[in-house]
Scaffold this motif. Structure first.
Motif, mmCIF file in Angstrom:
data_model
loop_
_atom_site.group_PDB
_atom_site.id
_atom_site.type_symbol
_atom_site.label_atom_id
_atom_site.label_comp_id
_atom_site.label_asym_id
_atom_site.label_seq_id
_atom_site.Cartn_x
_atom_site.Cartn_y
_atom_site.Cartn_z
ATOM 1 N N GLY A 162 -0.627 -7.645 11.278
ATOM 2 C CA GLY A 162 -0.036 -6.326 11.419
ATOM 3 C C GLY A 162 1.103 -6.023 10.471
ATOM 4 O O GLY A 162 1.639 -4.912 10.472
ATOM 5 N N SER A 163 1.479 -6.993 9.641
ATOM 6 C CA SER A 163 2.628 -6.784 8.750
ATOM 7 C C SER A 163 2.271 -5.986 7.508
ATOM 8 O O SER A 163 3.154 -5.494 6.802
ATOM 9 N N THR A 164 0.998 -5.869 7.223
ATOM 10 C CA THR A 164 0.537 -5.145 6.036
ATOM 11 C C THR A 164 -0.675 -4.292 6.399
ATOM 12 O O THR A 164 -1.224 -4.399 7.494
ATOM 13 N N GLY A 165 -1.097 -3.452 5.463
ATOM 14 C CA GLY A 165 -2.258 -2.596 5.680
ATOM 15 C C GLY A 165 -3.374 -2.920 4.703
ATOM 16 O O GLY A 165 -3.214 -3.763 3.808
ATOM 17 N N VAL A 166 -4.489 -2.222 4.842
ATOM 18 C CA VAL A 166 -5.660 -2.533 4.028
ATOM 19 C C VAL A 166 -5.420 -2.262 2.548
ATOM 20 O O VAL A 166 -6.089 -2.833 1.682
ATOM 21 N N GLN A 167 -4.455 -1.393 2.223
ATOM 22 C CA GLN A 167 -4.179 -1.067 0.825
ATOM 23 C C GLN A 167 -3.068 -1.924 0.210
ATOM 24 O O GLN A 167 -2.733 -1.753 -0.957
ATOM 25 N N THR A 168 -2.496 -2.851 0.971
ATOM 26 C CA THR A 168 -1.432 -3.703 0.440
ATOM 27 C C THR A 168 -1.953 -4.548 -0.708
ATOM 28 O O THR A 168 -3.060 -5.090 -0.640
ATOM 29 N N ASP A 169 -1.154 -4.681 -1.778
ATOM 30 C CA ASP A 169 -1.595 -5.478 -2.924
ATOM 31 C C ASP A 169 -0.834 -6.795 -2.987
ATOM 32 O O ASP A 169 0.068 -7.067 -2.171
ATOM 33 N N ALA A 170 -1.168 -7.613 -3.970
ATOM 34 C CA ALA A 170 -0.595 -8.958 -4.077
ATOM 35 C C ALA A 170 0.918 -8.925 -4.251
ATOM 36 O O ALA A 170 1.647 -9.706 -3.626
ATOM 37 N N VAL A 171 1.416 -8.032 -5.087
ATOM 38 C CA VAL A 171 2.853 -7.960 -5.348
ATOM 39 C C VAL A 171 3.609 -7.560 -4.077
ATOM 40 O O VAL A 171 4.666 -8.130 -3.758
ATOM 41 N N GLN A 172 3.091 -6.600 -3.337
ATOM 42 C CA GLN A 172 3.750 -6.175 -2.099
ATOM 43 C C GLN A 172 3.801 -7.312 -1.082
ATOM 44 O O GLN A 172 4.821 -7.521 -0.421
ATOM 45 N N ALA A 173 2.697 -8.057 -0.950
ATOM 46 C CA ALA A 173 2.674 -9.181 -0.011
ATOM 47 C C ALA A 173 3.685 -10.252 -0.424
ATOM 48 O O ALA A 173 4.372 -10.834 0.423
ATOM 49 N N TRP A 174 3.796 -10.486 -1.733
ATOM 50 C CA TRP A 174 4.755 -11.483 -2.218
ATOM 51 C C TRP A 174 6.191 -11.045 -1.925
ATOM 52 O O TRP A 174 7.022 -11.841 -1.480
#
Length: 285
Positions: free
Chosen positions: A162-174
């Motif tokens: 639940g911390s991210t959405g389907v459009q989250t990319d690698a940089v945002q997750a990092w």
């Protein structure tokens, strides 16, 4: 070598704010026969009822396509499969596999060109590009570098549903230092490609328990992991820090999630008000 037999039921679909006149859909929810898994049976059912047809897409994933022309306020797709799976098997030693020079030859670069390029979801920023360069520089072989990438990502990025959405990319997750399996796999794939390792995103299912009791049905997961090529494809689950084995059932492969969504389509009518997903997995043996 002890195999598992898993029964998977995956139900998903869309709810609309009124009656939809027609919809055109593709489901990527059925496992395929391959080296470490044998599909004993598989079917996809659609409600409202629709004629389905199957084909294999560009990346080798099985697709069930269907059109619904009856008015409907809800679309439901249920995929069921029984699959025999194997443990990881013959793992490559960190010092083994193709060398950096092997991956640099023109034939290898041309062969895997599409799996060496960044995508919108796997592109890196300067910080991550530097991290990839440092890991590559400190690794004697591409396979050792890939394992180091998986270890680093698992150390730095927490699995937080639940911390991210389907459009989250690698940089945002990092930057968030958190994500789900999709984000962790996108980040891993991006780092691997930045080191000139051909890498692909894999979608499928994961039984959550290594000590699963036979006959018990559990809430399973749609899952994602990665594969990289070092003379042959090798699969690893960076979210759990383990080689892909008897708990994993693969469904699709591609450059990133965009190539393998379980269900996508277009329709004419009122707004989509939500998508439900339920996965149940039973260990039969």
């Amino acid at each position: 070598m002890d195999s598992w037999r898993l029964k998977i039921k995956h139900e998903t679909g869309f709810t609309y704010a009124g009656k939809v006149g027609s919809s055109y859909n593709e489901a990527r929810m059925s496992p395929r026969n391959e080296a470490r898994q044998a599909v004993l049976d598989a079917r996809v059912e659609v409600w409202p009822p629709a004629r389905t047809y199957r084909y294999e897409d560009y990346w080798g994933t099985g697709v069930t396509a269907f059109d619904v022309h009856a008015a409907h306020e809800k679309l439901t797709v249920t995929a069921t499969a029984t699959v025999e799976t194997l443990p990881p098997g013959d793992l490559i030693d960190p010092a083994g596999g193709a060398s950096w020079d092997d991956l640099a030859v023109a034939d290898a670069v041309d062969r895997w060109h599409e799996l060496l390029l960044p995508t919108a979801r796997t592109a890196l920023d300067e910080e991550l590009a530097s991290l990839a360069e440092a890991i590559r520089g400190g690794s004697a072989t591409p396979h050792a570098a890939a394992l180091s990438v998986c270890e680093k990502v698992r150390e730095e990025v927490a699995y937080v549903p639940g911390s991210t959405g389907v459009q989250t990319d690698a940089v945002q997750a990092w930057r968030l230092r958190s994500g789900v399996c999709q984000d962790i796999s996108h980040l891993t794939v991006g780092l691997l490609r930045a080191m000139s390792l051909p890498a692909r995103y894999v979608s499928g299912y994961l039984h959550p328990s290594p000590t699963a009791a036979i006959g018990d049905s559990v809430v399973g997961q749609s899952h994602a992991w990665v594969e990289w090529w070092v003379g042959r494809w090798t699969a690893f689950d960076p979210t759990n820090g383990v080689p892909v084995g008897e708990r994993h059932v693969s469904v699709g492969r591609g450059r990133d999630y965009g190539d393998v969504p379980p269900l996508k389509g277009v329709y004419s009518g009122p707004a989509n008000t939500g998508q439900g997903v339920e996965v149940t997995i039973t260990r039969l043996r």
